[in-house]
Motif scaffolding. Structure first.
Motif, PDB file in Angstrom:
ATOM      1  N   GLY A   6       1.306  -5.784  10.873  1.00 33.65           N
ATOM      2  CA  GLY A   6       0.805  -5.984   9.520  1.00 33.65           C
ATOM      3  C   GLY A   6      -0.384  -6.917   9.487  1.00 33.65           C
ATOM      4  N   GLU A   7      -0.311  -7.975  10.284  1.00 38.74           N
ATOM      5  CA  GLU A   7      -1.406  -8.939  10.319  1.00 38.74           C
ATOM      6  C   GLU A   7      -2.667  -8.310  10.897  1.00 38.74           C
ATOM      7  N   ARG A   8      -2.492  -7.473  11.916  1.00 35.24           N
ATOM      8  CA  ARG A   8      -3.663  -6.828  12.523  1.00 35.24           C
ATOM      9  C   ARG A   8      -4.366  -5.942  11.510  1.00 35.24           C
ATOM     10  N   SER A  39       3.837  -4.027   5.662  1.00 32.16           N
ATOM     11  CA  SER A  39       4.809  -3.014   5.263  1.00 32.16           C
ATOM     12  C   SER A  39       5.654  -3.587   4.132  1.00 32.16           C
ATOM     13  N   ASP A  40       6.457  -2.736   3.487  1.00 34.80           N
ATOM     14  CA  ASP A  40       7.326  -3.237   2.427  1.00 34.80           C
ATOM     15  C   ASP A  40       8.279  -4.305   2.955  1.00 34.80           C
ATOM     16  N   ASP A  41       8.867  -4.061   4.119  1.00 35.94           N
ATOM     17  CA  ASP A  41       9.803  -5.037   4.680  1.00 35.94           C
ATOM     18  C   ASP A  41       9.119  -6.373   4.943  1.00 35.94           C
ATOM     19  N   GLU A  42       7.905  -6.324   5.473  1.00 34.92           N
ATOM     20  CA  GLU A  42       7.159  -7.557   5.725  1.00 34.92           C
ATOM     21  C   GLU A  42       6.809  -8.258   4.416  1.00 34.92           C
ATOM     22  N   TYR A 112     -10.054  -5.920 -12.853  1.00 30.35           N
ATOM     23  CA  TYR A 112     -10.885  -5.642 -11.679  1.00 30.35           C
ATOM     24  C   TYR A 112     -10.252  -6.230 -10.414  1.00 30.35           C
ATOM     25  N   GLY A 113     -10.126  -5.380  -9.389  1.00 27.75           N
ATOM     26  CA  GLY A 113      -9.612  -5.830  -8.101  1.00 27.75           C
ATOM     27  C   GLY A 113      -8.141  -6.193  -8.093  1.00 27.75           C
ATOM     28  N   ARG A 114      -7.367  -5.653  -9.021  1.00 30.41           N
ATOM     29  CA  ARG A 114      -5.961  -6.047  -9.137  1.00 30.41           C
ATOM     30  C   ARG A 114      -4.987  -4.966  -8.677  1.00 30.41           C
ATOM     31  N   GLN A 115      -5.474  -3.919  -8.023  1.00 28.97           N
ATOM     32  CA  GLN A 115      -4.574  -2.906  -7.474  1.00 28.97           C
ATOM     33  C   GLN A 115      -3.927  -3.411  -6.194  1.00 28.97           C
ATOM     34  N   ILE A 116      -2.635  -3.165  -6.071  1.00 29.43           N
ATOM     35  CA  ILE A 116      -1.909  -3.551  -4.865  1.00 29.43           C
ATOM     36  C   ILE A 116      -1.714  -2.317  -3.986  1.00 29.43           C
ATOM     37  N   PRO A 117      -1.483  -2.494  -2.683  1.00 23.82           N
ATOM     38  CA  PRO A 117      -1.155  -1.348  -1.827  1.00 23.82           C
ATOM     39  C   PRO A 117       0.088  -0.639  -2.365  1.00 23.82           C
ATOM     40  N   SER A 118      -0.005   0.662  -2.544  1.00 24.33           N
ATOM     41  CA  SER A 118       1.062   1.397  -3.222  1.00 24.33           C
ATOM     42  C   SER A 118       1.587   2.538  -2.367  1.00 24.33           C
ATOM     43  N   GLN A 119       2.667   3.141  -2.857  1.00 22.40           N
ATOM     44  CA  GLN A 119       3.275   4.315  -2.242  1.00 22.40           C
ATOM     45  C   GLN A 119       3.570   5.331  -3.348  1.00 22.40           C
ATOM     46  N   LEU A 128      10.984   4.519  -7.712  1.00 26.41           N
ATOM     47  CA  LEU A 128      10.593   3.690  -8.854  1.00 26.41           C
ATOM     48  C   LEU A 128      11.014   2.239  -8.626  1.00 26.41           C
ATOM     49  N   VAL A 129      12.217   2.047  -8.120  1.00 24.96           N
ATOM     50  CA  VAL A 129      12.681   0.696  -7.801  1.00 24.96           C
ATOM     51  C   VAL A 129      11.830   0.106  -6.685  1.00 24.96           C
ATOM     52  N   ASP A 130      11.468   0.933  -5.714  1.00 19.47           N
ATOM     53  CA  ASP A 130      10.594   0.463  -4.635  1.00 19.47           C
ATOM     54  C   ASP A 130       9.279  -0.071  -5.203  1.00 19.47           C
ATOM     55  N   ALA A 131       8.702   0.668  -6.143  1.00 26.74           N
ATOM     56  CA  ALA A 131       7.437   0.247  -6.742  1.00 26.74           C
ATOM     57  C   ALA A 131       7.605  -1.051  -7.523  1.00 26.74           C
ATOM     58  N   GLU A 132       8.730  -1.174  -8.224  1.00 25.32           N
ATOM     59  CA  GLU A 132       8.996  -2.406  -8.972  1.00 25.32           C
ATOM     60  C   GLU A 132       9.116  -3.599  -8.030  1.00 25.32           C
TER      61      GLU A 132
END
Length: 332
Positions: A6-8, A39-42, A112-119, A128-132
């Motif tokens: 994830g860091e890389r 990742s989500d877990d990280e 502006y610039g407020r989108q997070i990495p999504s699935q 839906l719970v994952d996204a929350e």
């Protein structure tokens, strides 16, 4: 020192860390760039960290995190921009949109610039719970965020920002609707496969549109046992977004929850979705009735007529009539 996967990815996507001290307190406490390769877990692991010291080594101004869960466009954005205007220090915005969608917005907009990495997200599924949880985790990375409200692209504020901020920051409870529905759409969705961890009498239902304190937000992104049960056994026609948090909080943190929502919806038409209000439906009386319909609700052990701070669902055509009412009725 070798970097994790994830860091890389984060480093490769954000070479600006060579120019900015990414380990500074400012960057650690209030991340400015929401792009990361975790990742989500990280992400959930990092977001679940709680400082052991009670005192903050900085002047902390508590903020409200406004988390928008949307497939794409935000037709009510001009109304929200007016709502947020002049209150930059007291809020933050997080957008979970369909992967690959880029919000076209001015650099001067708070969006502006407020989108997070999504699935990808599918209605009625555990995604839906994952996204929350993804929204909560990204918002928790900012240590100034104290309250967390989930909203959709069809949501609007019905009070001005100072009223909303004071109401949420000052509340002793979170606002997650949680009730026992004995019918087919409540207890009827319970699966005995959840035994012995969840018994029928503990099963609850509620609106997806929650508001959480920082404490409860951390609980949600940290726990895996009950999330796993819901992901395995709450399958259509059981909807995890309507049962997971209401049941979990009922079982373990009921004293911290008000058992009600602060987002108004109209279910009078029946069916699986609430009524949608278009431009022709928008009147001053409608908005005033949402703000105060004569009913009372409990707030910090007292009764109040302010029960709903937000409302949905509103069609894109409702924007202009709502803007016309913003100053005179919603007071912003």
């Amino acid at each position: 020192m070798a970097r994790g996967r994830g860091e890389r990815e984060d480093y490769e996507k954000n070479p600006g860390c060579e120019k900015v001290d990414c380990l500074s307190m400012e960057t650690f406490l209030q991340p400015k760039n929401l792009t990361h390769g975790m990742s989500d877990d990280e992400l959930f692991w990092r977001a679940s960290m709680v400082p052991g010291k009670e005192d903050f080594p900085f002047e902390r101004v508590p903020k409200v995190a406004f988390m928008f869960l949307s497939r794409g466009p935000l037709p009510m954005m001009p109304l929200w921009e007016r709502f947020f205007q002049g209150h930059d220090k007291f809020f933050s915005i997080y957008l979970h949109m369909f992967p690959g969608y880029k919000l076209n917005v001015s650099s001067t907009s708070p969006f502006y610039g407020r989108q997070i990495p999504s699935q990808p997200v599918s209605w009625g599924t555990v995604t839906l719970v994952d996204a929350e949880r993804r929204l909560l985790s990204n918002a928790l990375l900012d240590f100034s965020n104290q309250r967390f409200i989930l909203l959709s692209e069809s949501c609007i504020p019905v009070y001005n920002f100072p009223t909303v901020y004071k109401y949420l920051i000052g509340s002793n409870h979170s606002f997650v609707e949680s009730y026992d529905d004995p019918g087919r759409y409540g207890r009827g969705r319970y699966s005995r496969k959840m035994l012995p961890e969840i018994e029928l009498y503990q099963w609850r239902k509620g609106s997806q549109w929650f508001e959480l304190s920082r404490t409860l937000a951390i609980y949600i992104v940290s726990e895996t046992k009950y999330y796993t049960l819901f992901s395995r056994y709450c399958l259509p026609a059981c909807y995890p977004d309507e049962h997971y948090m209401p049941t979990y909080f009922n079982m373990f943190h009921g004293s911290l929850n008000s058992n009600r929502t602060v987002t108004w919806v109209d279910w009078s038409l029946g069916g699986p979705h609430p009524a949608t209000y278009a431009g022709d439906n928008i009147t001053e009386d409608l908005v005033r009735s949402i703000r105060n319909n004569g009913a009372l609700c409990q707030y910090n052990s007292e009764m109040t007529s302010i029960c709903y701070l937000f409302a949905r669902k509103f069609a894109p055509s409702a924007l202009e009539p709502l803007l016309d009412l913003a100053s005179s009725v919603m007071e912003f």
